[in-house]
Design an enzyme around this catalytic site. Structure first.
Site, PDB file in Angstrom:
ATOM      1  N   THR A  20     -28.057   5.225 -28.443  1.00 19.85           N
ATOM      2  CA  THR A  20     -29.221   4.745 -29.124  1.00 19.85           C
ATOM      3  C   THR A  20     -29.369   3.277 -29.380  1.00 19.85           C
ATOM      4  OG1 THR A  20     -29.337   6.794 -30.277  1.00 19.85           O
ATOM      5  CG2 THR A  20     -30.584   5.054 -31.204  1.00 19.85           C
ATOM      6  N   LYS A  52     -35.227  10.387 -30.229  1.00 19.51           N
ATOM      7  CA  LYS A  52     -34.605   9.944 -31.475  1.00 19.51           C
ATOM      8  C   LYS A  52     -35.605   9.325 -32.442  1.00 19.51           C
ATOM      9  CE  LYS A  52     -30.982   8.777 -28.372  1.00 19.51           C
ATOM     10  NZ  LYS A  52     -30.435   7.645 -27.653  1.00 19.51           N
ATOM     11  N   GLY A  64     -36.578   6.942 -37.036  1.00 17.71           N
ATOM     12  CA  GLY A  64     -35.692   6.971 -35.889  1.00 17.71           C
ATOM     13  C   GLY A  64     -34.257   6.963 -36.369  1.00 17.71           C
ATOM     14  N   SER A 143     -26.279   1.282 -31.001  1.00 11.99           N
ATOM     15  CA  SER A 143     -25.373   0.573 -30.103  1.00 11.99           C
ATOM     16  C   SER A 143     -25.972  -0.711 -29.560  1.00 11.99           C
ATOM     17  CB  SER A 143     -24.985   1.474 -28.932  1.00 11.99           C
ATOM     18  OG  SER A 143     -24.366   2.645 -29.401  1.00 11.99           O
TER      19      SER A 143
END
Length: 192
Positions: A20, A52, A64, A143
């Protein structure tokens, strides 16, 4: 590295799931939330089109998540319940959720972060009790969050609208972060 291509920790634990990039931009009377679709396990892409980013509270809130999917779904359900308890009060609902998240024995183990917004406010929620509003109109998690955040901040003073900033910044993050792809889900609300 083991035969299956994964690096295990000293205890032989399963490789960590990475997933993500979620980016939120509030500009020009709109708030836009975008997320990529990649879920990775070690060096392997497990899924490329995960969703997401979603609407909550009958479409009045967008959210999200980054982190463990089951944990995030649990948190979305809890947030929905808080939004029903405190209709039209996103900040109050989020504060109450994070109180539960920190103190409830089960919820404390949930590993996820969330970005949520309604027409008036944008917030970042974490299990450490954070309910943060951005200084500017931009927030990111996950990430590739720092890459998307840097790109969006560089773009926010230009002529692009909120959605164009999200799309461009997410593309930049996907070009840099191996845990981020270009399969975007975008949700938007008209702000007050």
């Amino acid at each position: 590295m083991s035969q299956d291509g994964f690096r295990y920790d000293d205890r032989g634990a399963v490789p960590q799931m990475h997933a993500t990039t979620i980016l939120m931009v509030r500009k020009g009377g709109r708030v836009v939330l975008g997320g990529d679709g990649q879920v990775s396990l070690g060096q392997t892409i497990v899924k490329g089109n995960a969703r997401k980013v979603r609407r909550l509270a009958k479409g009045a809130v967008i959210g999200g998540f980054a982190g463990a999917t089951a944990d995030a779904f649990t948190l979305f359900e809890r947030l929905e319940a808080k939004l029903e308890q405190y209709p039209g009060q996103l900040t109050r609902a989020c504060v109450e959720l994070t109180k539960d998240w920190r103190t409830d024995r089960y919820l404390r183990r949930l590993e996820a972060m969330m970005l949520v917004a309604d027409r008036d406010v944008s917030l970042l929620l974490s299990g450490s009790g954070d309910v943060l509003e951005p200084e500017s109109g931009v927030m990111a998690i996950g990430s590739g969050g720092n890459y998307a955040l840097a790109a969006a901040r560089a773009l926010e003073d230009g002529d692009l609208d909120a959605e164009a900033i999200v799309r461009r910044a997410m593309t930049i993050a996907a070009e840099i972060c191996v845990y981020t792809n270009g399969n975007l889900v975008i949700e938007a609300l008209e702000a007050d």
